[in-house]
Design a protein around this motif. Structure first.
Motif, PDB file in Angstrom:
ATOM      1  N   LYS A 256       0.822  -1.168   0.060  1.00  0.00           N
ATOM      2  CA  LYS A 256      -0.219   0.079  -0.027  1.00  0.00           C
ATOM      3  C   LYS A 256       0.839   1.303   0.008  1.00  0.00           C
ATOM      4  O   LYS A 256       1.917   1.236   0.886  1.00  0.00           O
ATOM      5  CB  LYS A 256      -0.782   0.018   1.163  1.00  0.00           C
ATOM      6  N   VAL A 257       0.576   2.146  -0.831  1.00  0.00           N
ATOM      7  CA  VAL A 257       1.364   3.221  -1.046  1.00  0.00           C
ATOM      8  C   VAL A 257       0.666   4.754  -1.421  1.00  0.00           C
ATOM      9  O   VAL A 257      -0.090   4.480  -2.345  1.00  0.00           O
ATOM     10  CB  VAL A 257       2.465   3.125  -2.422  1.00  0.00           C
ATOM     11  N   GLN A 290       5.737 -23.058   6.187  1.00  0.00           N
ATOM     12  CA  GLN A 290       4.934 -22.077   6.905  1.00  0.00           C
ATOM     13  C   GLN A 290       4.655 -20.996   5.904  1.00  0.00           C
ATOM     14  O   GLN A 290       5.249 -20.289   5.116  1.00  0.00           O
ATOM     15  CB  GLN A 290       5.852 -21.350   8.103  1.00  0.00           C
ATOM     16  N   SER A 291       3.391 -20.735   5.845  1.00  0.00           N
ATOM     17  CA  SER A 291       2.661 -19.675   5.088  1.00  0.00           C
ATOM     18  C   SER A 291       2.520 -18.290   5.911  1.00  0.00           C
ATOM     19  O   SER A 291       2.626 -18.378   7.056  1.00  0.00           O
ATOM     20  CB  SER A 291       1.267 -20.096   4.638  1.00  0.00           C
ATOM     21  N   GLY A 292       2.444 -17.219   5.153  1.00  0.00           N
ATOM     22  CA  GLY A 292       2.490 -16.013   5.810  1.00  0.00           C
ATOM     23  C   GLY A 292       2.382 -14.841   4.882  1.00  0.00           C
ATOM     24  O   GLY A 292       2.296 -15.010   3.623  1.00  0.00           O
ATOM     25  N   THR A 293       2.268 -13.682   5.404  1.00  0.00           N
ATOM     26  CA  THR A 293       2.199 -12.434   4.333  1.00  0.00           C
ATOM     27  C   THR A 293       3.573 -11.410   4.671  1.00  0.00           C
ATOM     28  O   THR A 293       3.716 -11.308   5.714  1.00  0.00           O
ATOM     29  CB  THR A 293       1.037 -11.515   4.859  1.00  0.00           C
ATOM     30  N   ILE A 294       4.139 -10.878   3.806  1.00  0.00           N
ATOM     31  CA  ILE A 294       4.892  -9.743   3.723  1.00  0.00           C
ATOM     32  C   ILE A 294       4.304  -8.482   3.318  1.00  0.00           C
ATOM     33  O   ILE A 294       3.620  -8.291   2.176  1.00  0.00           O
ATOM     34  CB  ILE A 294       6.192 -10.292   3.074  1.00  0.00           C
ATOM     35  N   SER A 295       4.256  -7.465   4.183  1.00  0.00           N
ATOM     36  CA  SER A 295       3.565  -6.359   3.815  1.00  0.00           C
ATOM     37  C   SER A 295       4.272  -5.046   3.685  1.00  0.00           C
ATOM     38  O   SER A 295       5.342  -4.855   4.634  1.00  0.00           O
ATOM     39  CB  SER A 295       2.366  -6.137   4.664  1.00  0.00           C
ATOM     40  N   PHE A 296       4.259  -4.186   2.839  1.00  0.00           N
ATOM     41  CA  PHE A 296       4.899  -2.805   2.806  1.00  0.00           C
ATOM     42  C   PHE A 296       3.958  -1.758   2.629  1.00  0.00           C
ATOM     43  O   PHE A 296       2.927  -1.755   1.858  1.00  0.00           O
ATOM     44  CB  PHE A 296       5.664  -2.770   1.561  1.00  0.00           C
ATOM     45  N   ASP A 297       3.884  -0.908   3.713  1.00  0.00           N
ATOM     46  CA  ASP A 297       2.901   0.312   3.826  1.00  0.00           C
ATOM     47  C   ASP A 297       3.880   1.709   3.806  1.00  0.00           C
ATOM     48  O   ASP A 297       4.576   1.785   4.747  1.00  0.00           O
ATOM     49  CB  ASP A 297       2.100   0.299   5.007  1.00  0.00           C
ATOM     50  N   LEU A 308       7.764   4.389   5.890  1.00  0.00           N
ATOM     51  CA  LEU A 308       7.604   3.130   5.336  1.00  0.00           C
ATOM     52  C   LEU A 308       7.586   2.009   6.359  1.00  0.00           C
ATOM     53  O   LEU A 308       8.724   1.819   7.355  1.00  0.00           O
ATOM     54  CB  LEU A 308       8.761   2.652   4.231  1.00  0.00           C
ATOM     55  N   THR A 309       6.698   1.109   6.405  1.00  0.00           N
ATOM     56  CA  THR A 309       6.603  -0.168   7.385  1.00  0.00           C
ATOM     57  C   THR A 309       6.623  -1.302   6.456  1.00  0.00           C
ATOM     58  O   THR A 309       5.832  -1.612   5.754  1.00  0.00           O
ATOM     59  CB  THR A 309       5.599  -0.130   8.266  1.00  0.00           C
TER      60      THR A 309
END
Length: 379
Positions: A256-257, A290-297, A308-309
């Protein structure tokens, strides 16, 4: 009397059109020149006149309402036949102008003096001229002043041409660099498929992602109207999509940007951060299944600051792991400093989080925003 066409008329006109100045909007820098010429010479009329094949058009004018005249009425068309200057003290008795409608009609132009505007390629394209409604004569100082001001007009026009040519060259370089990097990326991908060592394959995959990010940056620069800045809200989601195509299917990448603009160098540093965080998360944050999410905000905190997170839902940094960050996290920290900001790395109960403060240039952001609006309007 209509002036004869100058020698080399085709090349002259090509040179004129190549300046991309005909029919452009008025500009203060040229208006200031004609005002100064009028005041110094004590004349009611002053023009920056460009002579085409069928008309003379005025880039700037004082005392003349018409934006152009037909070539048959162009005294400047006679002036460009001279080496650098033409002065007619009384237009009614000069064979070149005695029957000109601007002389015989209500305009009653009786005096003309013009310094030739000559391009760096040697072609006369018009004049900086002054006119009066009575016979007159310039002093030598006034003539030299017109010559100097004419050179300043040409300096402005030639600078614009040089900047346009530099922009074309820059875009070509970005295009070629992008194509070359894409070729290297393809070769790296093929090499990764052929190696047997898992460690070597990971290293090649990381190298390929870095190459693809830089290639994408050059693609953005090639497409940008302002080749020095990148619209991050377009660039970063594309990087995230490249990364999504290269990570295991069990890991998803969200991005998300806000609308943010960075210089090309800062956008490259941002790409490095996103690449390194993804590589670090895939390698250390998630188990084999292992499944999961990498997020950039990336959001705008203030007109001159963005945050930036980078966060994943992996295992985070456990107590059993080294106290000092690994190479990937050190690269992220170095890239944050390259952005002129700072990074904060923390392990949360929901994974690893890196927060980076990024200083912004509001003026550059406003320029890109205006270009977007203009692009939509023209589209």
């Amino acid at each position: 009397m209509k002036a004869e066409a100058p020698a080399g008329q085709i090349d002259r006109l090509k040179d004129l059109y190549d300046l991309h100045v005909l029919d452009t909007d008025p500009e203060d820098k040229f208006e200031d020149v004609v005002k100064l010429a009028s005041q110094i010479c004590g004349m009611p009329i002053s023009l920056v006149s460009l002579v085409s094949d069928d008309r003379q058009w005025f880039k700037a004018s004082v005392g003349m309402e018409a934006p152009e005249t037909p070539i048959e009425q162009a005294i400047c068309a006679h002036a460009i036949l001279e080496d650098d200057f033409l002065e007619i003290t009384d237009t009614r008795v000069d064979s070149r102008t005695h029957d000109n409608p601007l002389v015989t009609g209500p305009d009653n132009l009786r005096f003309y003096a013009g310094a030739v505007l000559r391009t760096s390629r040697g072609n006369p394209i018009g004049t900086l001229c002054v006119l009066d409604t009575k016979p007159n004569e310039l002093t030598e100082l006034q003539r030299e002043t017109l010559r100097v001001l004419a050179r300043q007009v040409m300096a402005q026009l030639e600078l614009r041409r040089a900047l346009r040519e530099a922009e074309v060259l820059r875009r070509e370089v970005d295009h070629r660099v992008k194509n070359s990097l894409q070729s290297v990326s393809a070769m790296t991908r093929m090499q990764a498929r052929s190696v047997k060592s898992e460690e070597a394959r990971e290293a090649l995959d990381l190298t390929r992602r870095r190459i693809e990010t830089v290639a994408l940056l050059h693609q953005q620069l090639y497409s940008a109207q302002d080749g020095n800045h990148v619209a991050v809200d377009d660039f970063l989601p594309r990087v995230a999509q490249l990364l999504q195509n290269s990570v295991p299917d069990r890991i998803s990448i969200d991005c998300k940007v806000d609308q943010v603009t960075l210089t090309a160098a800062h956008a490259a540093a941002l790409g490095v951060i996103v690449n390194e965080f993804t590589a670090n998360s895939v390698k250390h944050g998630f188990g084999e299944d292992q499944s999961g999410t990498i997020s950039f905000d990336l959001h705008r905190e203030a007109p001159d600051l963005a945050i930036l997170t980078c966060q994943d839902t992996g295992t985070g940094l456990s107590d059993t792991k080294p106290a000092t960050p690994g190479m990937g996290l050190r690269i992220i920290d170095a890239s944050a400093h390259q952005l002129g900001g700072s990074s904060q790395i923390e392990s949360t109960g929901e994974g690893l989080r890196v927060t980076i403060r990024i200083p912004l240039d509001p003026a550059a952001d406003a320029t890109i925003s205006d270009q977007r609006v203009a692009s939509r309007a023209n589209g």
